[in-house]
Enzyme design. Sequence first.
Site, PDB file in Angstrom:
ATOM      1  N   GLN A  86       0.655  -1.158  -0.080  1.00  0.00           N
ATOM      2  CA  GLN A  86       0.014  -0.119  -0.104  1.00  0.00           C
ATOM      3  C   GLN A  86       0.695   1.175   0.063  1.00  0.00           C
ATOM      4  O   GLN A  86       2.012   1.292   0.531  1.00  0.00           O
ATOM      5  CB  GLN A  86      -0.814   0.124   1.128  1.00  0.00           C
ATOM      6  CG  GLN A  86      -2.003   1.005   0.999  1.00  0.00           C
ATOM      7  CD  GLN A  86      -2.913   1.158   2.260  1.00  0.00           C
ATOM      8  OE1 GLN A  86      -2.713   0.589   3.514  1.00  0.00           O
ATOM      9  NE2 GLN A  86      -3.989   1.843   2.180  1.00  0.00           N
ATOM     10  N   GLY A  97       3.006   1.724  11.411  1.00  0.00           N
ATOM     11  CA  GLY A  97       2.583   1.037  12.735  1.00  0.00           C
ATOM     12  C   GLY A  97       2.036  -0.293  12.454  1.00  0.00           C
ATOM     13  O   GLY A  97       2.413  -1.372  13.108  1.00  0.00           O
ATOM     14  N   GLY A  98       1.106  -0.602  11.332  1.00  0.00           N
ATOM     15  CA  GLY A  98       0.725  -1.788  11.099  1.00  0.00           C
ATOM     16  C   GLY A  98       0.024  -1.693   9.549  1.00  0.00           C
ATOM     17  O   GLY A  98      -0.219  -0.711   9.029  1.00  0.00           O
ATOM     18  N   GLU A 128      -2.829  -3.838   7.228  1.00  0.00           N
ATOM     19  CA  GLU A 128      -3.706  -4.866   7.331  1.00  0.00           C
ATOM     20  C   GLU A 128      -3.876  -5.929   6.329  1.00  0.00           C
ATOM     21  O   GLU A 128      -4.873  -6.252   5.726  1.00  0.00           O
ATOM     22  CB  GLU A 128      -5.197  -3.988   7.319  1.00  0.00           C
ATOM     23  CG  GLU A 128      -5.529  -3.454   6.035  1.00  0.00           C
ATOM     24  CD  GLU A 128      -5.052  -1.965   5.878  1.00  0.00           C
ATOM     25  OE1 GLU A 128      -4.109  -1.600   6.498  1.00  0.00           O
ATOM     26  OE2 GLU A 128      -5.389  -1.190   4.991  1.00  0.00           O
ATOM     27  N   HIS A 131      -7.417  -1.562  15.086  1.00  0.00           N
ATOM     28  CA  HIS A 131      -7.372  -0.955  13.944  1.00  0.00           C
ATOM     29  C   HIS A 131      -7.014  -1.949  12.564  1.00  0.00           C
ATOM     30  O   HIS A 131      -7.719  -2.055  11.900  1.00  0.00           O
ATOM     31  CB  HIS A 131      -6.063   0.111  13.912  1.00  0.00           C
ATOM     32  CG  HIS A 131      -6.061   1.105  12.682  1.00  0.00           C
ATOM     33  ND1 HIS A 131      -6.911   2.188  12.486  1.00  0.00           N
ATOM     34  CD2 HIS A 131      -5.434   0.676  11.588  1.00  0.00           C
ATOM     35  CE1 HIS A 131      -6.608   2.711  11.440  1.00  0.00           C
ATOM     36  NE2 HIS A 131      -5.694   1.893  10.524  1.00  0.00           N
ATOM     37  N   GLU A 132      -6.125  -2.534  12.921  1.00  0.00           N
ATOM     38  CA  GLU A 132      -5.599  -3.464  11.762  1.00  0.00           C
ATOM     39  C   GLU A 132      -6.815  -4.606  11.501  1.00  0.00           C
ATOM     40  O   GLU A 132      -7.091  -5.003  10.400  1.00  0.00           O
ATOM     41  CB  GLU A 132      -4.325  -4.057  11.663  1.00  0.00           C
ATOM     42  CG  GLU A 132      -3.149  -3.107  11.902  1.00  0.00           C
ATOM     43  CD  GLU A 132      -3.302  -1.928  10.935  1.00  0.00           C
ATOM     44  OE1 GLU A 132      -3.777  -2.057   9.804  1.00  0.00           O
ATOM     45  OE2 GLU A 132      -2.713  -0.597  11.148  1.00  0.00           O
ATOM     46  N   HIS A 177      -9.871  -3.288   9.980  1.00  0.00           N
ATOM     47  CA  HIS A 177      -9.537  -3.209   8.496  1.00  0.00           C
ATOM     48  C   HIS A 177     -10.179  -4.545   7.631  1.00  0.00           C
ATOM     49  O   HIS A 177     -10.496  -4.536   6.397  1.00  0.00           O
ATOM     50  CB  HIS A 177      -8.217  -2.928   8.056  1.00  0.00           C
ATOM     51  CG  HIS A 177      -7.835  -1.693   7.859  1.00  0.00           C
ATOM     52  ND1 HIS A 177      -8.433  -0.642   7.089  1.00  0.00           N
ATOM     53  CD2 HIS A 177      -6.855  -0.951   8.444  1.00  0.00           C
ATOM     54  CE1 HIS A 177      -7.862   0.544   7.365  1.00  0.00           C
ATOM     55  NE2 HIS A 177      -6.923   0.337   7.976  1.00  0.00           N
ATOM     56  N   GLU A 200      -9.737   4.200   6.008  1.00  0.00           N
ATOM     57  CA  GLU A 200      -9.250   4.511   7.293  1.00  0.00           C
ATOM     58  C   GLU A 200     -10.044   5.405   8.291  1.00  0.00           C
ATOM     59  O   GLU A 200     -10.125   5.042   9.453  1.00  0.00           O
ATOM     60  CB  GLU A 200      -7.920   5.666   7.064  1.00  0.00           C
ATOM     61  CG  GLU A 200      -6.848   4.917   6.044  1.00  0.00           C
ATOM     62  CD  GLU A 200      -6.483   3.467   6.625  1.00  0.00           C
ATOM     63  OE1 GLU A 200      -6.557   3.234   7.862  1.00  0.00           O
ATOM     64  OE2 GLU A 200      -5.751   2.779   5.941  1.00  0.00           O
ATOM     65  N   ASP A 203       1.680   8.477  -1.107  1.00  0.00           N
ATOM     66  CA  ASP A 203       2.393   8.623   0.135  1.00  0.00           C
ATOM     67  C   ASP A 203       2.636   9.873   0.684  1.00  0.00           C
ATOM     68  O   ASP A 203       2.742  10.230   1.906  1.00  0.00           O
ATOM     69  CB  ASP A 203       3.636   7.812   0.017  1.00  0.00           C
ATOM     70  CG  ASP A 203       3.476   6.255  -0.037  1.00  0.00           C
ATOM     71  OD1 ASP A 203       2.538   5.680   0.548  1.00  0.00           O
ATOM     72  OD2 ASP A 203       4.379   5.773  -1.013  1.00  0.00           O
ATOM     73  N   TYR A 210      -8.152   9.529   8.437  1.00  0.00           N
ATOM     74  CA  TYR A 210      -8.364   8.682   9.678  1.00  0.00           C
ATOM     75  C   TYR A 210      -9.370   9.349  10.623  1.00  0.00           C
ATOM     76  O   TYR A 210     -10.428   8.956  10.968  1.00  0.00           O
ATOM     77  CB  TYR A 210      -6.983   8.446  10.437  1.00  0.00           C
ATOM     78  CG  TYR A 210      -5.988   7.581   9.615  1.00  0.00           C
ATOM     79  CD1 TYR A 210      -5.964   6.491  10.176  1.00  0.00           C
ATOM     80  CD2 TYR A 210      -5.342   8.043   8.659  1.00  0.00           C
ATOM     81  CE1 TYR A 210      -4.869   5.394   9.731  1.00  0.00           C
ATOM     82  CE2 TYR A 210      -4.601   7.138   7.842  1.00  0.00           C
ATOM     83  CZ  TYR A 210      -4.252   5.949   8.373  1.00  0.00           C
ATOM     84  OH  TYR A 210      -3.493   5.101   7.663  1.00  0.00           O
TER      85      TYR A 210
END
Length: 614
Positions: free
Chosen positions: A154, A281-282, A284, A308-309, A312, A331, A386, A394
């Site tokens: 991603q 951080g993570g 999904e 959170h993940e 998703h 998000e 990005d 979010y």
Amino acid sequence: MFTTLTRWLLACVLVLPLAANAARDQHSYSNPDQVLVTHLTLDLTADFDAQRLRGSVVLDFKRVAPEAAELVLDTRDLTIEAVQQRVAGIWKNAAFEVGKSSPDFGASLTVQLATEADQVKVVYESDPGASGLQWLEPAQTAGKKHPFLYSQAQAIHARSFVPLQDTPAVRITYDATLRVPKGLRAVMSASNDPTAPKDGVFNFNMPQPIPSYLLALAVGDLDFQPMGERTGVYAEPAILERAAWEFADTESMLEEVEKLYGAYTWDRYDLLILPPSFPWGGMENPRLSFITPTVIAGDRSLVSLIAHELAHSWSGNTVTNATWPDIWLNEGFTTYLTYRIMELVYGERRADMERVLGYQDLEADIASMPAPDTRLLPDLTGRDPDAAFSDVPYEKGALFVTEMEHRVGREAFDEFLRNYFQDFAFQSLTTDQFLAYADQHLVKPSGGKITMKRLRQWIFEPGIPEGAPVPSSDAFDRVAAEAKAWLAGEKSAEALNTESWTVDQWRFFLNNLPRGLSEQQLAELDAAFGLTASSNAEIAHSWLLIAIRHSYAPAWPRVDSYLVEIGRRKLIVPLYQALLESESGRQRATAIYERAAPGYQVVARNTVEALFDN
Ligand code: BES
Ligand code: ZN
């Protein structure tokens, strides 16, 4: 069996929505509106010495436009060795052309198709600098003995390790064989077998259709430990046990989301703990979320990342944004779900604190951004997704979802969400499609409690709309009172009532201290609470930000080691930004970056380098 009319209707229902979305993706060269790739068969060898993935991908496709004579794929820094097509069961060479390469989007790969071709095979290898991979030396891992490889696709980096239609509007199933050095374990965003021998060959299958950005792989000295019936963790042996303890609530989180939003449809939910250079951080990745080790705090204080993940799996992986400007659909809903999960598993008090922390991050982010980018649906034409990343999709997204909930009531809104996840399951949708759906299923039935005008305001206008459901927390009010007493000199740091503070409360305390503190004040806080030495990555981050802004010298060694050891964008970028605010800071940042850069993933490197160039 089917009449021509039924078949035509089916084709309209199944294919046209995809095609309509795909045609609008500005970040892909591909042509799914003409030829739609449906399945990949990967056979790749991880060559750690050359830092290349080598092998082939077979792409199955359907012709959406019957006359279509070309298949267009996305690539980025790939070396294409050969392209073949299968015509009436026989593999033949195919003419192909690699287009001009752009630094952010890569290059198209156009394959000329014979009329009866139904599969294309590309033999290729990735570049050592592939933007979606990171090859780590043994020294950059927890165990220090074995190399490590992971992918991060991603938003548009899958094309740097597989030639494919790299748009979230297209969904594919896949099979894969990964060939890796003996003794290492390979895992993917697919069926993983924790008992598979480490004999150098791993086979995977992903029967649920996924968008390309969820294609993921990792190779390393990985072991597995179960956490629950459907949940477990893959990690290097040195951190496996600590990780399994930290994330032990994953199974209950999974059960809570299922109760609210319907069955988990991806089979297993496992975690993969990456080395600290992981830029997020993570991530999904389906069946196997990729997780930074910086959330292994030893007290489960940072587990909202797992919520959170996991969330998703519904918002993002099952119902997917069709293009990158629509990312708030992934998000925003996920952030909203995260708070709901935290509330169910850890209570309202903790969830409210985390809502406030998120809101404060959003306010700060918005204050530093050009207004047009603070719209939920930004214009990303010609821009690397990005580079346009922010808290807006979010936290503004979550606020918007929260407002919809408040307007119609929790029960009605939960039902709306359950239906939404079901009605769009395994589909990608645009913001416009969401609006049309919300009009039908939320706004109209609400009898005026919420209007399309308000929905459009949230989506198309910059900033936070007047009347937004701003979160609050009593637990933070008490922290604010202590902070005030200390700042006014009424209480020493030692005398502050902090015994029962949670990590969230510490973060709030630190994030809300004013600028212009004296060296003595900083030393007093540090002496009382051991902040420079904090092993909690978030507390350390908040503190080091203050330290940098005040040139608090005792923290310099920690700033240094923090930035060298951690490569997670969200934790390092603000520290570099703060350093770059002064000339002496710039020198320090330059020296640190020189040592840190080799350990950062390409995307983190690009982000930090862009700060230096500003
Ligand atoms: N899907 C994102 C990560 C992402 C977003 C990667 C956009 C590339 C482009 C992931 O779910 C995420 O949001 N991670 C956050 C977690 C946090 C909000 C709890 C992160 O990495 O900080
Ligand atoms: Zn996310």
